[in-house]
Enzyme design. Sequence first.
Site, PDB file in Angstrom:
ATOM      1  N   LYS A 489      13.144  -3.719  -2.336  1.00  0.00           N
ATOM      2  CA  LYS A 489      12.768  -4.979  -1.693  1.00  0.00           C
ATOM      3  C   LYS A 489      11.300  -5.286  -1.959  1.00  0.00           C
ATOM      4  CE  LYS A 489      11.986  -2.368   2.452  1.00  0.00           C
ATOM      5  NZ  LYS A 489      12.485  -1.833   3.684  1.00  0.00           N
ATOM      6  N   TYR A 715     -22.014 -13.712  -0.641  1.00  0.00           N
ATOM      7  CA  TYR A 715     -22.035 -14.701   0.436  1.00  0.00           C
ATOM      8  C   TYR A 715     -22.669 -14.167   1.714  1.00  0.00           C
ATOM      9  CZ  TYR A 715     -18.821 -17.713  -2.153  1.00  0.00           C
ATOM     10  OH  TYR A 715     -18.265 -18.531  -3.084  1.00  0.00           O
TER      11      TYR A 715
HETATM   12  C1  LIG Z   1      12.437  -0.499   3.798  1.00  0.00           C
HETATM   13  C2  LIG Z   1      13.611   0.164   4.311  1.00  0.00           C
HETATM   14  C3  LIG Z   1      13.878   1.505   4.017  1.00  0.00           C
HETATM   15  C4  LIG Z   1      12.929   2.371   3.233  1.00  0.00           C
HETATM   16  O1  LIG Z   1      11.874   2.844   4.020  1.00  0.00           O
HETATM   17  P1  LIG Z   1      10.715   3.746   3.418  1.00  0.00           P
HETATM   18  O2  LIG Z   1       9.893   4.175   4.567  1.00  0.00           O
HETATM   19  O3  LIG Z   1       9.967   2.867   2.481  1.00  0.00           O
HETATM   20  O4  LIG Z   1      11.395   4.853   2.714  1.00  0.00           O
HETATM   21  C5  LIG Z   1      15.069   2.057   4.436  1.00  0.00           C
HETATM   22  N1  LIG Z   1      15.953   1.315   5.152  1.00  0.00           N
HETATM   23  C6  LIG Z   1      15.729   0.039   5.471  1.00  0.00           C
HETATM   24  C7  LIG Z   1      16.750  -0.694   6.272  1.00  0.00           C
HETATM   25  C8  LIG Z   1      14.557  -0.599   5.071  1.00  0.00           C
HETATM   26  O5  LIG Z   1      14.333  -1.865   5.403  1.00  0.00           O
END
Ligand SMILES: *Cc1c(COP(=O)(O)O)cnc(C)c1O
Length: 821
Positions: A489, A715
Site C-alpha cells: 500500500k 529565511y
Molecule cells: C499496513 C498494514 C499491515 C502491515 O503493517 P507493518 O507494520 O508495516 O508490517 C498489516 N495489516 C494491515 C491491515 C495493514 O494495514
Amino acid sequence: MYTIDIIAKTLDAKAHITNSKAIIKNLLTDSRRIVFPATSLFFALQSSRRDGFTFIDDVYHQGVVNFVVTHLPEASKYPAANFLIVKDTLEALQQLAAWHRSHFHYPVIGITGSNGKTIVKEWLYQLLSPEYNIIRSPRSYNSQIGVPLSVWQMNSQHNLAIFEAGISKPEEMEKLQPIIQPTIGILTNIGEAHQEGFKNVEQKVKEKLRLFTNVQTLFCNRDNEVVQENLSSLSIPQIQNWSLLHDADLVIQKIEKQPQQTLITALYQQSQNIRITIPFTDDAAVENAITCWNVCLYFQLSHSIIAERMARLQPVDMRLQLLKAANGCSLINDSYSFDINSFNIALDFLLQQHQYPSKTVILSDFAITTDDSHYHQIADVLAIKKINRVITIGENWYRLQDILKDKIRRTTHFASMQSFLGQLHTSQFRNEAILLKGARKFAFERIVAQLEDKVHSTIMEINLTALAHNLKAYQQHLQPGTKLMAMIKAGGYGSGSAEVANVLQYHKVDYLAVAYADEGVELRKAGISLPILVLNVDEAAFEAIVDNNLEPELFSFNILQAFIHYLSRQGIQQYPVHIKVDTGMHRLGFEEKDIPELIAVLTNTKSIAVKSVFTHLAASEAEEEDTFTQQQYNIFDRCSNRLQKALKYNFIRHIANSAAIFRHPAIQLDMVRLGIGLYGVDSANEHQLQLQTVCTLKTTIAQLRWIKAGDTVGYNRRGKATKDELIATLRIGYADGVSRRLSNGVGSVWIKGKPAPIIGNVCMDMLMVVATGIEGVQEGDEAEIFGKNIPVQLVAQQCGTISYEILTGISQRVKRIYIEE
Ligand SMILES: *Cc1c(COP(=O)(O)O)cnc(C)c1O
C-alpha cells in the site's frame, strides 16, 4: 561438457537413467533461471525455506531432463528424465565443480577478505586482461552455491582464473577451498564486516585463511597483526606483502589525495622507486588498488604499463540499474562486462519487468575473440526468452546477423558504435523495457546518455536486492507452511508498487495487499498475477475490483450487502473476499457481537466465498501492550472459530504484521502480513533481524560558499554562524518530503563519509548544511538524506514521527531508481 553417466560416476550416485548419453553443459539451481533446458543438470537444493525437490515438476515441464536429487520422485511421471540420487545435493554440486576444476592446470587466483573482494577481482580483470584470457566469478558469486557455479565456467580456452570466496560462518571455507583449489591467494581487507557468524576476529581470520591451504603464493597486507600471527602455521612457500608501517615487498611511502585522484608512491623490493595514480580518492579504493598493484608486479607487468592501466581503472558498479528513459521506456544498463553468465542474470532482470509487454535487447560483440558458438548460444537464449527486438553492435554480430534474423521478430545490426549512435533517436523506442548489455570497450554509457530521462538529481534509490533479502529474513522466522502476504500500500511504502511487486512475485510470496482498488489495477496492468487484497473498498470501486480480479476486504454490513448485491446483479458466484474483524484497533471491521448476523448473511449467499478472515493488531511492537495483543488474539480466535464452524469450507486466518511475526511467533497462524519490515525498517526495534536498507534518498550540492562568523543562512535568518563556515546548498526541500522540523541543526545529511548538520530553515526546494571540514567536498557531490548512513528511523525520531510517515511522505516528484545488486 560431460555425459550424464560420467557425472553419475563422479558423484558416486545411484542413478535412474533413461538416456545415458545425455550431455550436460549447464548447472542449474534455480527454476527461474532456465535457459538451455536440454543440456542443464538441475540440483534440487534444500534450504530452510525451500525444497528444490518440489520444483522438479515445474522444471521438467520447462524441458529439463537431468536431475540431482536426494530421493527418487515418482519416475513414471517423468519418462524422459535421468535422476542421480545422492546424500546431499549441495555437496554433490560442490563435488562436481571441484572435479571439473581439477582438469585445468593454469593459475587460479582465490580472493577472500571482509571487504573489496569483488573490486579487486574486477580491477585485476581490467589490469590483466590484455595479456590473459581470464575466467572470473560473475558479479559477486562467492557463496557455497555461487562458487561452484563460477568454477563450472572454466574451460581450456582460458589461461587464468580469478574467483572470490565469501563466508559467513565457520566451516564454510573448507568446502570452498577444494572447489577453487587456488594456486595463488589474495587476502583483501579484514574488517569488522560480517562478524555475526563468528566468535571473534581471530576465528574469522583463521577460517578465511583456510582458502590458502595449498597456494604457492599469497598476497596480503602485512599490517594486520591477527593475520600475521596466524599465517605462519600455513607454511605458504611465497608471501608477497605490502605495508604502510613495516618492511615489506611493497612499502607504501606516500599517499597523496587530490580532488579527483590519488598518487601513491612505493618502494618495491627495497630497490625500485615506483608510483601510480588512481582516479579515486576513498581509502577503500586506495587499499584495493595497492593490493592489485602488488599482484601486477608479481605478474611482471612493466612499471609503465601498470601506471598507465591504473590511471584508467574504472569504478566497479556491479549493480543493475533500472532507469527511466524517454517515451515511457525503462533502461537496464549493464554495460560493464559481457559474458554468458552475466548476460543470463541481466536478461532475467529484464524479464521481471512485467510492466512492459515489449522487451528490447541492445547487444555488443564479445570483448574477446571467441568462436561463433557463443554467438549462437546468445541467439538461442534470446529466442527462448521471446525477446521482441534485438539490436546488435559490432562486426561479429554483423557477420552473423542471419542467426538472429531467423529467431527474433525485429532485428537491426550495426557494424560499429559510430554507425549506431549516428542514427540513434529516442523516438525509436516506446513503452518498452530495454536491456543494454555490452562489453566495456563499446562504451554503452554513450547510449544511456542519449536515452535516459535526464533526472532531476534528487532521487530515491530502491535496492531490490535488499528488499528480497529482507523478505528472506522474515521468512526464516515463519513456522513451516505459513503463507506470506506482502503489503505494498501507499506505493510500496513510498518505494513504487509495480517494481516492488515484480520482485515479490519473482520470490513467490503468496499474496499482495494494496490500500485502494486503483493501486491493484496498476499492478494488474503491470502484469502482476498474484492474488491481490484491497484493504479500503467503497462501492465505486466494485467494478474495477471485479474486472481486475482483485479481492476486497469487507469490513461492515453495508459494504458486505452492497457487494453481494453488485455480484448478484452481475450473475457472479463465489467471488473471493476477505472478512475483517475488529478486535481492538477500532478502525475497520466486524465486531464480535456482529458474528451471528455475519454468519447468517454469509451462509445465505452464493455470491461470495470467504478466502480469509483477519484482524489487525494495534500495538504488536510494544511490550507494554502485550496483554492487549493477546486479548486481541483471543477475540479473533473466538470469532474465526465461530465462522469456521458455520462456513463448511476452509479459509485462511491471519493477524500478524511485521513486528508481530517476530515478537509474537505463536500467532503467525496461516498467513502473515509483512509491511514495513520489507522496506528495511525493524519496527519491533529489537535488532535481531539483519535487515538491509532498501530506500536511500539523495541529492546533490548545488552550490558551496564560505560565510563569515556572524553571518546568517536562510529565511528569517535562523541559522547563525558562530565561526567561518563552508555552507553547501542542496537540491531538496520540504516539497520533496524533507520535513521542516529538521531545520536548524536538528537533522543532518551525509556527505563524503561525514555528517553535515542542516543550518537555518529547510526551504521549499532547497536546504543548506554546514560542510566545513569535509575533505575534498565539491559542487555536484552527492548528499544522502537518509539511507545506510543516516537511518530513516533516526530521521523519523528527529521529526517526532515514525518511519512509515517519512517513507510515504517522499514526494512523487522525486524520481525512483531501482537497483539490483
Ligand atoms: C499496513 C498494514 C499491515 C502491515 O503493517 P507493518 O507494520 O508495516 O508490517 C498489516 N495489516 C494491515 C491491515 C495493514 O494495514
